[in-house]
Design an enzyme around this catalytic site. Structure first.
Site, PDB file in Angstrom:
ATOM      1  N   PHE A 161       0.857  -1.182   0.000  1.00 14.08           N
ATOM      2  CA  PHE A 161       0.000   0.000   0.000  1.00 14.08           C
ATOM      3  C   PHE A 161       0.893   1.232   0.000  1.00 14.08           C
ATOM      4  O   PHE A 161       1.693   1.427   0.914  1.00 14.08           O
ATOM      5  CB  PHE A 161      -0.930   0.049   1.219  1.00 14.08           C
ATOM      6  CG  PHE A 161      -1.885   1.199   1.153  1.00 14.08           C
ATOM      7  CD1 PHE A 161      -3.125   1.065   0.542  1.00 14.08           C
ATOM      8  CD2 PHE A 161      -1.535   2.449   1.644  1.00 14.08           C
ATOM      9  CE1 PHE A 161      -4.004   2.128   0.447  1.00 14.08           C
ATOM     10  CE2 PHE A 161      -2.405   3.529   1.552  1.00 14.08           C
ATOM     11  CZ  PHE A 161      -3.638   3.367   0.950  1.00 14.08           C
TER      12      PHE A 161
ATOM     13  N   ASP B 295       9.199   3.102   1.729  1.00 13.53           N
ATOM     14  CA  ASP B 295       7.984   3.835   2.107  1.00 13.53           C
ATOM     15  C   ASP B 295       7.742   3.626   3.599  1.00 13.53           C
ATOM     16  O   ASP B 295       7.230   2.588   4.027  1.00 13.53           O
ATOM     17  CB  ASP B 295       6.811   3.331   1.267  1.00 13.53           C
ATOM     18  CG  ASP B 295       5.532   4.109   1.544  1.00 13.53           C
ATOM     19  OD1 ASP B 295       5.507   4.892   2.517  1.00 13.53           O
ATOM     20  OD2 ASP B 295       4.553   3.930   0.785  1.00 13.53           O
TER      21      ASP B 295
ATOM     22  N   THR C 241       1.983  24.457  -4.042  1.00 12.02           N
ATOM     23  CA  THR C 241       1.670  25.687  -3.316  1.00 12.02           C
ATOM     24  C   THR C 241       2.033  25.592  -1.838  1.00 12.02           C
ATOM     25  O   THR C 241       2.789  26.410  -1.320  1.00 12.02           O
ATOM     26  CB  THR C 241       0.177  26.047  -3.450  1.00 12.02           C
ATOM     27  OG1 THR C 241      -0.115  26.264  -4.826  1.00 12.02           O
ATOM     28  CG2 THR C 241      -0.153  27.319  -2.668  1.00 12.02           C
TER      29      THR C 241
ATOM     30  N   LYS D 174       1.850  10.351   8.312  1.00 10.70           N
ATOM     31  CA  LYS D 174       1.149   9.804   9.491  1.00 10.70           C
ATOM     32  C   LYS D 174       1.694  10.402  10.797  1.00 10.70           C
ATOM     33  O   LYS D 174       1.429  11.563  11.081  1.00 10.70           O
ATOM     34  CB  LYS D 174       1.234   8.273   9.495  1.00 10.70           C
ATOM     35  CG  LYS D 174       0.437   7.662   8.317  1.00 10.70           C
ATOM     36  CD  LYS D 174      -0.042   6.277   8.643  1.00 10.70           C
ATOM     37  CE  LYS D 174      -0.727   5.582   7.503  1.00 10.70           C
ATOM     38  NZ  LYS D 174      -2.129   5.280   7.787  1.00 10.70           N
TER      39      LYS D 174
END
Lengths: 465, 465
Positions: free
Chosen positions: B186, B291, B346, B322
């Protein structure tokens, strides 16, 4: 004028003590550059001292701001309502952790959701919150693809083969689905959003993209009354290009369009164009995504820019971020996803930014800042027209809706020179496209700021002629 | 134990007054559902009353939390250091607007950047901040593609054709570039990240994906000493699958891997596997993206889970979000992008969440919470092993690194029944994969919580046997 918003103690004017950026900003950049790419930074901003439409920087310079952190400052710096809510403890409930809003939100989140719902575009009562404009666009794409495939299956669920093959990125028929976008469009920088972005090569080079089609955007020429024939012929030919693209490919699930192309150079099309586009898409069963990340939240003189078009049928999806402090998209009731967890992520926004947004929306409503911005925009545009009449060798194409204005320099180098020179005089402005100067002031920008901005711009233009 | 972290006034135990969610939560859900999809919400959490490892919900129920908002709560609820920083005005500078951090950051942002740099993984001193895990992954992919293409061109710049064709999503050679990922992985839900995600069909159905390859992940069987041969054979065959995938396709720019597969069902591989994987990728010139969105920030007993592998050469990119409160990725110096504005957006993160992170990192360091979590994790795992010995017909595969633990139920329905039943007893837990119960408590989780969590879990298992 007494009806204009006033921020108590806002500076009366600019004050430039050093080059901008000055030595304090450069010292910060040197520290910063050890760990992050700090080369793009204009200056380091004193976050406490900045007020209203004025930036105070780390060197003590005071600049008038018409760039607004790339259109992301809704009610100016340190608005008293925002500070008093903060100091009064209105956000204290959000101080102790960052929640997963789809799992265990605090009750206050429901209040925030109701506050946001009050600015939902007509016909799009429901919304998903995320954190940024790119995520807003990515999730609107997903919602559009999901709705498109559900309709294609006649409302039936997917097959076991669909489920199995989706796991190896090979669900039948799905990788052929496409988003149609316009030349010059900017919709974000993650890989899906970037596949619809067509602003500049530097944004796209070396990054894999979906093979999605692109059509020309009918950038109107200004003044409109001198270009009626050309503009209307261009809009007709662009609509034809959309028709041709849809004829050529039955897998276009949605078209995404900005009400005014922002990064692409402040390119405008007429309300009639957007009405015809909406009707065309509806007739073809292709969803319409209006990307209001840069135009939304009042700067164009309506809360959402697309409200000014007089659509007979609302868009399918409307994305937002920037001035809204978090990202998201509104959607029509019929596009609600039946299954849970398909449009989902850990944070689903940020309750703290949402709580600030609720205060901001309250200020916008109470102070009638959208109507104010419409009036201010008329003054700003009138001033820009006057300026280009004074410097016809340098400036042209003054244009705008609300304070969402722009003016073109004669070439990219001159534009860069003007933006550089005017910063030294005390005006923080930004470019868009290759030769435009864009105005993205906050909604508290008022007549007094318009005059000052135009004076500074005029002085800068005089130095580069 | 005196060396364990203590949150003053933390509840001594759970207290369940209603069904969970109770009537107050359900009334909030009914209001919420008018505008957003609120069906996934477990309960509405009283953000002020929750403390340490305990949730208080809108109905006044007190639950012990081992789910941690999907692994996103670093130091528990309302940690006194976080609240006193808030109340003491430490974040007041961030109260008045949300900046574009790549354009005009406040000076305080540089302090935050320096605080984050102290937890940079060895060999990856530089980093980009964004807002979420998906954006972290998307931007790490972009950085990997950019570095890969730069190397392929021998360091030369792109051609005019490249630039022109990138605008129609057709830059030569680029759309063939790929990210290799593992079955069960994931990595997020935006279109680029989702193309590497392989967890569940519901995440991927109806969304176009890049034609990127996938290889099996060597999910170890536990207890390790009973499965030495099988595990090692499986790891060898998975390494061979990676080799084969790289042999088959010279356009794989990077491989992305979680240290422990989270959503995919808490699947673990050995440090030796990761060392071999690192060496293989290096030999092939394929970048390694680790990751750490779910594993990072201390829960595994090292600040980054990959630190436990003993790599001889650091990964190329490490993503986070997280528990870190915002998103981003660390990168090796040589992967710095020469040109500006290619990795950009931005917001580029959130200074307010960054300021909270700096306080959180300070607490983690001062209270030595990573070492504490390593010790707590040993107790938790020992308890889970005891539990599965007591209920061998229901539970198996107890496993974990630090407090990042899991245990399997005999089938998906039993897992769902346990997670449902234990919530009614006062333990907020979550699932992963199709039959695992995952533990993602905050770093202040201590011995007393371990005992309570195991007691509640045991009671729940007893009811579903």
């Amino acid at each position: 004028m007494s009806t204009e918003p006033v921020i108590p103690n806002e500076p009366q004017g600019v004050s430039i003590l050093t080059r901008v950026p000055g030595p304090a900003s450069e010292a910060l950049r040197a520290r910063h550059q050890h760990f992050q790419d700090a080369r793009t930074i204009h200056l380091y901003q004193d976050a406490r001292k900045s007020l209203g439409s004025f930036i105070v920087d780390a060197d003590g310079n005071t600049l008038l701001d018409v760039y607004g952190h790339i259109a992301a400052v809704p009610i100016g710096y340190n608005h008293p309502a925002l500070l008093s809510a903060w100091k009064g403890g209105a956000f204290d409930w959000a101080a102790g952790f960052r929640p997963a809003l789809g799992i265990m939100p605090p009750p206050e989140w429901v209040d925030i959701v109701e506050a946001i719902s009050k600015v939902a575009p007509v016909g799009l009562p429901r919304f998903v919150t995320v954190t940024t404009g790119s995520e807003a666009v990515e999730n609107a794409f997903k919602a559009a693809f999901i709705a498109f495939m559900r309709r294609r299956r006649g409302g039936a669920s997917w097959s076991e083969d669909d489920a199995r093959l989706s796991m190896i990125n090979a669900q039948p028929g799905v990788n052929e689905l496409k988003i149609l976008s316009f030349e010059g469009a900017f919709h974000g920088r993650s890989l899906g959003a970037l596949s619809a972005t067509r602003s500049k090569a530097i944004h796209k080079l070396d990054v894999p993209a979906f093979a999605w089609p692109v059509v020309p955007f009918p950038a109107n020429k200004f003044p409109l009354n001198e270009h009626v024939h050309d503009n209307s012929a261009l809009e007709a030919s662009c609509l034809q290009a959309v028709t041709d693209a849809l004829d050529a490919d039955g897998n276009i699930a949605a078209l995404i369009v900005e009400p005014i192309q922002g990064e692409g150079g402040d390119r405008h099309a007429s309300p009639a164009f957007f009405r015809a586009l909406r009707d065309l898409l509806k007739a073809r069963g292709v969803f319409m995504i209006v990307d209001e990340v840069q135009t939304g939240a009042g700067a164009t003189g309506t809360f959402w820019a697309h409200e000014a078009w007089g659509l007979t049928d609302p868009p399918d999806f409307v994305t937002f971020s920037k001035k809204m402090q978090l990202g998201g998209f509104f959607y029509r009731e019929e596009h609600a996803v039946p299954e849970t967890y398909r449009i989902f992520n850990t944070y689903l926004g940020d309750p703290l930014r949402g709580a600030q947004l609720a205060v901001i929306l309250d200020v916008i409503a109470k102070d009638d800042l959208v109507a104010h911005t419409k009036r201010t925009g008329e003054k700003l545009l009138a001033g820009l027209l006057e300026l280009q009449a004074r410097y016809p060798d340098v400036l042209s194409q003054a244009r705008g809706v609300g304070t969402h204005c722009a003016i073109d320099a004669r070439d990219p180098a001159t534009r860069d020179a003007i933006v550089g020179a005017v910063r030294q005089l005390g005006l923080e402005a930004g470019g868009s496209g290759d030769r435009s100067i864009r105005f993205r002031p906050p909604l508290v920008f008022a007549s007094r700021h318009v005059g000052l901005a135009l004076d500074l711009l005029s002085a800068a233009v005089a130095t580069v002629r």
